[in-house]
Design an enzyme around this catalytic site. Structure first.
Site, mmCIF file in Angstrom:
data_model
loop_
_atom_site.group_PDB
_atom_site.id
_atom_site.type_symbol
_atom_site.label_atom_id
_atom_site.label_comp_id
_atom_site.label_asym_id
_atom_site.label_seq_id
_atom_site.Cartn_x
_atom_site.Cartn_y
_atom_site.Cartn_z
ATOM 1 N N LYS A 1 -2.539 -31.019 -2.119
ATOM 2 C CA LYS A 1 -1.181 -30.636 -2.499
ATOM 3 C C LYS A 1 -1.224 -29.664 -3.679
ATOM 4 C CE LYS A 1 3.210 -32.756 -3.967
ATOM 5 N NZ LYS A 1 3.864 -34.042 -4.296
ATOM 6 N N SER B 1 8.267 -34.545 -2.878
ATOM 7 C CA SER B 1 7.713 -33.213 -3.091
ATOM 8 C C SER B 1 6.473 -32.925 -2.240
ATOM 9 C CB SER B 1 7.369 -33.023 -4.571
ATOM 10 O OG SER B 1 6.379 -33.958 -4.993
ATOM 11 N N SER C 1 7.726 -39.219 -3.640
ATOM 12 C CA SER C 1 7.261 -37.956 -3.078
ATOM 13 C C SER C 1 6.195 -38.078 -1.999
ATOM 14 C CB SER C 1 6.743 -37.041 -4.192
ATOM 15 O OG SER C 1 7.814 -36.580 -4.973
#
Length: 474
Positions: A76, A152, A176
């Site tokens: 990520k 996210s 997230s």
């Protein structure tokens, strides 16, 4: 190389088994992942940085192979420094930044042999539950490209649910991991605080509310990845012990008869989307059929107080990253809601910051008393399916407080367990009439990650979860 149908039949553990049996080379596995990323990403915009040649070169230079050598993985673009791989944290202002070192998690993934193929999108600093940014554009949900992939870790979830690869790295400070997993029909575990080390660049991130792990298509991949990354590192402020023999081995044993409490509304009693409520009811029935003791039950705590204070405590931590005079300036280059959030953080006094931590502790203790009586709490994962792109983006004119309320309305089930540090896992148990994924969340007592995964594996064994979007499986 594997064709599309062959590729979608395998998870990480399955790919590793094929390689160990000599049925396919590890290089061909990496090449298969690269082909899937190149085919699927233009429509989804999940992968924002690629290092294909670097991953192939690293594999070619590997003298000895282990189980996961050459298995494809994506990091990520948030809180995961990797030497030689730029990290922007979703911000246009930091594009191209190489931190020059590996985080503990990244170093353990490298040591296990994973082929790190690039990075997945994140919103700026992970500040919202959609993955849209000035830096990288909109990440689209593979189940319906007009909808958000969540955030996210939306880039990670969209990459996995579109079938680019079986699993991807993800982080979770307020849902997230679990929100994108729910929106994309995946398995997403936020481990217990301290199971995964967060160093060396972070010690006690956001009073222990920030975690990292993965989104996966299978429970066994979730467990196998945690076996790779779990454990303390030098200098960590605390850690949570893991089961002897590892998490993956636990999945071979049933968890025994568990006492499970569930609710089909919010913690404060407000109604939720009918499909989310139905997902909980159907899952409760399945768990009862498995022989568990299942009953409606509600943790006793002040939901509004806990979520409001925890969210503001989390956001207040941003003040430590920028000098006070910075927030007073124009902050050009950052997104509108990011600017408001930073100004809010800069205005929080030390007294307010510590008082919020104390308030969170009071409510967490009250909520956690639920687990003296119950082994598992079952809730919806989100309030309904994926929301529209743009609704929660950082490029809008909402003030800070209304923005927080919007996020908590769409996702009222995540933040409490970041605050408490308990293991919480999203499972892809249901779909709306329109075919959109709907998840549930199972929560265990502190340190009971193994029990949560054992229960998840039981549900998986009697279910037919759809973890790849039909549009991308064509």
């Amino acid at each position: 190389m594997l064709n599309r149908d062959e590729w979608l039949q395998q998870d990480l553990v399955g790919l590793a088994a094929l390689a160990e049996a000599g049925e396919i080379s590890r290089r061909d596995i990496l090449l298969s992942a690269i082909a899937q990323i190149e085919a699927q990403n233009p429509a989804i915009n999940a992968v924002v940085l690629t290092q294909f040649e670097e991953a192939l070169d690293a594999l070619d230079k590997t003298a000895e192979t282990s189980r996961f050598t050459g298995m494809p993985y994506l990091l990520k673009d948030l809180h995961a420094p990797a030497k030689g791989m730029a990290l922007s944290n979703g911000s246009e202002m930091f594009r191209g930044t190489d931190m020059g070192f590996d985080s503990t998690t990244v170093s353990r993934l490298r040591a296990a042999g994973f082929g790190l193929l690039g990075r997945t999108a994140s919103p700026e600093f992970g500040l919202t539950i959609t993955t849209e940014s000035k830096a990288w554009g909109k990440t689209r949900n593979p189940w319906n490209t007009d909808l958000s992939a969540g955030g996210s870790s939306g880039g990670a979830a969209a990459a996995v649910s579109s079938g680019m690869l079986p699993a991807a790295h993800a982080t979770d400070s307020a849902g997230s991991i679990r929100i994108p997993a729910a929106y994309n029909g995946l398995v997403g575990l936020k481990p217990t605080r301290g199971v995964n080390a967060i160093g060396p660049h972070r010690g006690d991130p956001n009073f222990g509310m920030s975690h990292e792990h993965a989104v996966t298509r299978t429970v066994r991949d979730c467990a196998a990845l945690l076996d790779v990354t779990a454990g303390p590192d030098q200098g960590c402020p605390y850690f949570t012990a893991t089961p002897e023999g590892g998490f993956e081995a636990l999945l071979k044993r049933a968890p025994g008869t568990l006492r499970i409490g569930f609710l089909t509304d919010r913690f404060d009693g407000k109604a939720i989307h009918s499909a989310s409520a139905q997902a909980v009811s159907l899952t409760a029935k399945k768990l009862s059929d498995l022989g568990h003791i299942v009953e409606e039950a509600r943790p006793d705590f002040n939901f509004a107080e806990l979520t409001s204070q925890a969210f503001r405590l989390l956001v207040g931590s941003l003040a430590g990253f920028f000098p006070p005079e910075f927030a007073a300036g124009p902050m050009e280059g950052f997104e509108p809601m990011t600017q408001r959030t930073m100004r809010y953080a800069a205005g929080v006094s030390l007294h307010q910051y510590l008082a919020r931590y104390a308030a969170v502790n009071i409510e967490v203790r009250k909520m956690s008393a639920f687990f003296d009586r119950y082994d598992i709490l079952l809730t919806a994962a989100t309030n309904g399916p994926a929301h529209a792109l743009g609704l929660t983006s950082l490029d809008q004119e909402l003030e800070f407080d209304p923005f927080v309320e919007l996020l908590l309305d769409l996702s009222p089930f995540s933040v409490p367990f970041n605050a408490s540090g308990q293991p919480a896992m999203t499972l892809p148990v249901h779909q709306t009439a329109e075919g959109l994924p709907i998840g549930v969340q199972i929560v265990g007592g502190f340190g009971q990650d193994g029990r949560v995964m054992q229960l998840a594996a039981q549900l998986e064994a009697i279910s037919e979860w759809r973890t790849v979007a039909p549009s991308s499986a064509e």
